[in-house]
Design a protein around this motif. Structure first.
Motif, short mmCIF file in Angstrom:
data_model
loop_
_atom_site.label_atom_id
_atom_site.label_comp_id
_atom_site.label_asym_id
_atom_site.label_seq_id
_atom_site.Cartn_x
_atom_site.Cartn_y
_atom_site.Cartn_z
N TRP A 106 -5.67 6.17 0.12
CA TRP A 106 -4.91 5.93 1.36
C TRP A 106 -5.55 4.77 2.11
CZ3 TRP A 106 -5.44 8.70 6.58
CH2 TRP A 106 -4.34 8.40 7.41
N GLY A 107 -4.69 3.89 2.65
CA GLY A 107 -5.20 2.77 3.42
C GLY A 107 -5.94 3.20 4.67
N SER A 109 -12.67 -0.36 -3.23
CA SER A 109 -12.33 0.49 -2.09
C SER A 109 -11.46 1.66 -2.53
CB SER A 109 -11.61 -0.31 -1.00
OG SER A 109 -10.23 -0.43 -1.29
N GLU A 122 -15.07 10.12 6.50
CA GLU A 122 -14.39 9.44 5.39
C GLU A 122 -15.24 9.44 4.13
OE1 GLU A 122 -14.22 8.54 8.48
OE2 GLU A 122 -12.29 7.58 8.95
N SER A 176 -8.74 2.36 -0.67
CA SER A 176 -7.50 2.16 0.08
C SER A 176 -6.25 2.21 -0.78
CB SER A 176 -7.55 0.84 0.85
OG SER A 176 -7.61 -0.26 -0.04
N LYS A 177 -6.32 1.73 -2.03
CA LYS A 177 -5.13 1.68 -2.86
C LYS A 177 -4.96 2.91 -3.74
CE LYS A 177 -4.60 -2.36 -1.12
NZ LYS A 177 -3.73 -2.50 0.07
N GLY A 186 -14.40 -0.42 3.83
CA GLY A 186 -13.33 -1.13 3.14
C GLY A 186 -13.84 -2.33 2.36
N SER A 233 -0.53 8.37 1.43
CA SER A 233 -1.74 9.03 0.94
C SER A 233 -1.47 9.86 -0.31
CB SER A 233 -2.33 9.92 2.03
OG SER A 233 -1.47 11.02 2.29
N SER A 259 0.84 -1.19 0.00
CA SER A 259 0.00 0.00 0.00
C SER A 259 0.88 1.24 0.00
CB SER A 259 -0.91 0.00 1.23
OG SER A 259 -1.78 1.12 1.21
N ARG A 300 -10.97 4.09 5.42
CA ARG A 300 -11.68 2.81 5.38
C ARG A 300 -13.01 2.98 4.66
NH1 ARG A 300 -8.49 0.26 4.51
NH2 ARG A 300 -9.80 -1.58 4.81
N THR A 305 -10.46 -3.95 -6.00
CA THR A 305 -9.61 -3.06 -5.20
C THR A 305 -8.41 -2.56 -6.00
OG1 THR A 305 -10.25 -4.29 -3.22
CG2 THR A 305 -8.32 -2.89 -3.04
#
Length: 467
Positions: free
Chosen positions: A303-304, A297, A336, A299-300, A165, A108, A105, A307, A270
């Motif tokens: 930013w992880g 998601s 978020e 996250s990738k 997530g 950000s 990962s 969520r 993802t």
């Protein structure tokens, strides 16, 4: 049915192993999470029968693990997985400079701060509500639906649920429509935590092979036809960990076959937006049929720490998911979600940042790995990692040696069922180049330890799990 321990070990890999070597293999399973703390291991007698070894060998192996703090045993009772309670060995604690390659990962996106600031008025406008968001903010569901539509799968906001997530999304789906004892088709290799989720919900995994060159589509479809699994979990874009992408014709064929045998397809997107230079963009599998349940998601691509994930599914299933969700959570955090609305309003900026960072990370991994004799780096057009061929079935031994060099590196079997793919390593291309260069230097040293026979044995690894 054999024990989960033997399934993870791969009986053929420990055939003829000494007690010390067997203990090392079990320790490796504990260190990279394939065996969990508190999990019950087979009795000495039953494990001896499964492995066709003497009971004294098993007793000795368990004794070594117990001495090092990796299992606890009750006389006449059970043997369970534990972790050592002493301090970590020098060089293995994150504060002592360990480099963790178990998480693929990036940091950000540069636009995260500005998006957060812009999101605050949106959040402030929600103060008069309950604050619970079972389905997700309408604006965010609209943005996610629009992205699906732009990619070729017409979607409306009422076909979207916002989750905490992608893994949370998978668990919600399994909680709503899972069936204990049924089969689930999974790629081999695949995302380890998805395997764990399927196992926790009582599924029996049925593997189908994937490599850097792609899927054996004939094997995949024939497995669907012959086993008629209740569920299938696939990663068709920049597959984790191989980086392969499933072609449009194969997507349609797999989707149609699954529909004909009544299999629910969970498609994990993802990694879909992690394109470096693939040169083409397939349509989402969701465009191929109503039996496709898509999870994704932020996250990738952002930013992880954000969520935020989502599920795209047919409306009847969405209603079923919403009915189940309150049993374990009441929605996704509003801040978020507000930030995600801002970020998704400029996908071009997000994907440009991702492309530049991954290109730099890929170059650093290629430079470091190609300098190690016998290692082969495949073409990696996108995704999170390079699925490296190390030239011999030594992945677990290398993973253990790497810990002694301050490098946390899961072996190939971590991504499989049955303890296979010992020739492979997943190396993330997500770290900054200078950090990757340092990691590759440590990897080279660990490989020299393995090839030179100087890798630490059990007595020297007793604290390696406390990281």
């Amino acid at each position: 049915m054999g024990s989960r321990l033997v399934e993870q070990l791969g009986a053929h890999h420990v055939a003829g192993a000494t007690a010390t070597a067997l203990a090392d293999q079990i320790r490796a399973l504990i260190l990279d999470g394939r065996l969990t703390v508190g999990e019950r291991l087979p009795s000495e007698r039953s494990l001896a029968l499964e492995l066709r070894r003497s009971r004294s060998t098993i007793t000795r192996a368990y004794g070594l693990l117990e001495a090092d703090g990796y299992v606890s045993r009750v006389h006449g009772g059970s043997t369970r997985v534990t972790l050592p309670h002493a301090h970590a060995a020098p060089g293995t604690d994150a504060e002592d400079g360990a480099i963790d390659l178990s998480i693929a990962s990036m940091d950000s996106t540069p636009g995260l701060y500005d998006a957060t600031v812009r999101s605050l008025p949106r959040l402030a406008a929600l103060r008069g509500t309950s604050g619970y968001s079972l389905r997700g903010l309408p604006e965010l569901r609209d943005a996610v639906a629009q992205r699906f539509t732009e990619r070729g799968a017409p979607t409306s906001a009422d076909e979207i649920i916002i989750t905490s997530g992608a893994l949370n999304a998978v668990n919600l789906i399994l909680a709503a429509i899972g069936r204990r004892g049924e089969r689930a088709l999974v790629e081999q290799p695949t995302f380890p935590h998805a395997l764990e989720a399927l196992h926790r919900h009582g599924y029996r995994p049925v593997p189908t092979p994937v490599d850097v060159d792609g899927w054996d589509t004939r094997h995949l479809t024939e497995t669907l036809l012959s086993t008629r699994p209740h569920m299938a979990y696939l990663i068709p874009d920049f597959h984790n960990p191989t980086g392969a992408t499933l072609g449009d014709e194969d997507r349609a064929r797999v989707t149609a076959t699954a529909r004909n045998v009544g299999t629910h397809l969970i498609v994990d997107e993802t990694t879909t937006e992690l394109d470096i230079d693939r040169g083409w963009a397939p349509a989402p599998m969701a465009a191929s049929g109503p039996n496709v349940i898509t999870v994704g998601s932020m996250s990738k691509i952002a930013w992880g720490g954000m969520r935020i994930g989502w599920i795209r599914a047919e409306r009847p299933l969405i209603a079923r998911l919403l009915a189940v969700r309150p049993s374990f959570e009441l929605g996704t955090a509003l801040l978020e979600q507000c930030i995600a609305v801002e970020l998704l309003s400029d996908m071009s900026a997000l994907t440009a940042h991702v492309r530049d960072r991954l290109r730099e990370g890929r170059a650093a991994v290629e430079a470091g790995v190609t300098a190690i004799p016998g290692f082969v780096v495949p073409r990696t057009p996108g995704g999170l990692s390079a699925w490296v061929d190390i030239g011999s079935p030594s992945s677990t031994a290398l993973s253990l040696a790497a810990r002694e060099r301050g490098l946390i590196l899961p072996p190939g079997p971590r991504f499989t069922t049955g303890g296979v793919l010992e020739r492979r390593l997943r190396i993330p291309i997500t770290l900054p180049p200078e950090r990757t260069a340092e990691a590759m230097g440590r990897l080279s040293q660990a490989w020299q330890d393995v090839r030179g026979g100087t890798a630490s044995r059990a007595e020297e690894l007793r604290h390696a799990a406390v990281i």
